[in-house]
Design an enzyme around this catalytic site. Structure first.
Site, mmCIF file in Angstrom:
data_model
loop_
_atom_site.group_PDB
_atom_site.id
_atom_site.type_symbol
_atom_site.label_atom_id
_atom_site.label_comp_id
_atom_site.label_asym_id
_atom_site.label_seq_id
_atom_site.Cartn_x
_atom_site.Cartn_y
_atom_site.Cartn_z
ATOM 1 C CG LEU A 1 -2.128 -0.870 1.256
ATOM 2 C CD1 LEU A 1 -2.651 -1.036 2.674
ATOM 3 C CD2 LEU A 1 -3.216 -0.289 0.371
ATOM 4 C CB SER A 2 1.083 4.231 -2.164
ATOM 5 O OG SER A 2 1.651 3.568 -3.266
ATOM 6 C CB ALA A 3 2.458 7.225 1.942
#
Length: 357
Positions: A63-65
């Site tokens: 998951l990206s930030a």
């Protein structure tokens, strides 16, 4: 990548922080972020990190930030009825939020390299549809995911209104990505360490704008078959909805509108989730005193500090008393309306998407 905003205690707190830092700027994007709990996309045992502005990776799951996803959602300028392609769709978190904005007449496709991640995304999507309180509050464009390398998409594939690529794009693949976009469409992707928004203004004309400095892992190069060429990957078909689907969409829409009209007539406001007050931090004032021949700093409490301490204590006691009260389960008015319809139970189940609550 991330760490641009303060950590939240829960999903709403995280969204408050993203709004305060101007990563979320529009109501439509805010509603989508609040509807999908980021923590639901974490593995058990890792959820404590869900509300920090940090990327997360475990095996192939990534998951990206939150600040990255916020900028992506804003840059895509999503509208109901558009078509969307997610290159490197991962857990399906972003695709599910996008589906809340596209509505039932949009197209929502994702391609992901790892088959185990596609299975994970499908599980999370099913859980959202069956269990989330948010599902009945929106008209949803369900994502469809396929396994494959996004650099191997078949040359006769259809084009999309909106595209996002979740991996670093090498300069020599930029035109490949652009060809997948319709005229008037928007492509958002990381290229040369910049999250970039590209708008296709004509058949051979483009406008680009850098959004944010980022660091993404690069796209995985496709492997070749025995003929020395990579196999092509077919994207999901753009199927027309059948009559049964259309009937469900319009019945649910009519009932939802009827509920809203009823509530307005009775003067009942749409309830928003309660916002927590942020705890004020007491700042000490230092004064200096001589001890022997040394100047030693000593903390000095002001009257304002003492008042702040009392206010914080009162707030904590109030919150504690509220926690002690048993919470009423949220009322799902749409489901109640459906269950009162003079229809066979099987049709009621279909209208509720076979949800149990």
């Amino acid at each position: 990548m991330g760490g641009a905003v303060s950590a939240g205690e829960d999903n709403d707190d995280l969204i408050d922080n993203l709004k305060e830092a101007q990563y979320i700027r529009t109501e439509r994007v805010e509603q989508a972020f609040r509807a999908i709990d980021r923590g639901d996309y974490y593995l058990e045992g890792y959820r404590d990190n869900a509300y920090k502005d940090l990327a997360w990776k475990h095996g192939n799951i990534h998951l990206s930030a939150p600040c990255i996803y916020s900028e992506v959602m804003e840059a895509l300028k999503l509208q109901p009825g558009l078509s969307f392609l997610n290159l490197g769709s991962g857990t399906g978190y972003l695709s599910t939020m996008v589906g809340l904005i596209l509505g039932p007449f949009g197209i929502n496709h994702g391609i992901e390299l790892h088959s185990d991640v596609v299975e994970y995304a499908k599980e999370k999507l099913e859980s959202f549809i069956k269990n989330s309180d948010s599902f009945d509050k929106f008209e949803f464009c369900e994502p469809a995911f396929v396994v494959g390398n996004c650099l191997q998409i078949a040359s006769d594939s259809h084009q999309y209104d909106r595209i996002y690529c979740g991996a670093g794009v090498q300069k020599d693949h930029e035109n490949y990505m652009k060809i997948l976009l319709k005229v008037g469409g928007i492509l958002v992707m990381p290229i040369e360490d910049q999250l970039t928004q590209i708008m296709r203004t004509g058949q051979n004309t483009w406008e680009s704008k850098n959004i944010l400095a980022v660091s993404f892992a690069p796209l995985v190069q496709p492997s070749k078959n025995d003929n020395g060429k990579p196999d092509s990957v077919g994207l999901p078909p753009c199927a027309v909805r059948n009559l049964q689907d259309l009937a469900r969409i319009y019945i649910r829409r009519t009932l939802r509108n009827f509920i809203n009209d009823e509530m307005q007539a009775k003067g009942i406001p749409q309830r928003a989730p309660p916002k927590r007050k942020r705890k004020r931090v007491k700042q000490r004032i230092n004064t200096y005193v001589f001890v022997g021949n040394q100047l030693i700093p000593q903390p000095l409490d002001s009257e304002e500090d003492e008042k702040m301490e009392e206010d914080n204590k009162e707030e904590e006691e109030k919150n504690h008393s509220e926690v002690m009260k048993p919470e009423e389960p949220p009322q799902n008015l749409l489901r109640e309306k459906i269950m009162k319809l003079p229809l066979p139970e099987s049709l009621k189940a279909y209208l509720t998407y076979f949800r149990e609550k």
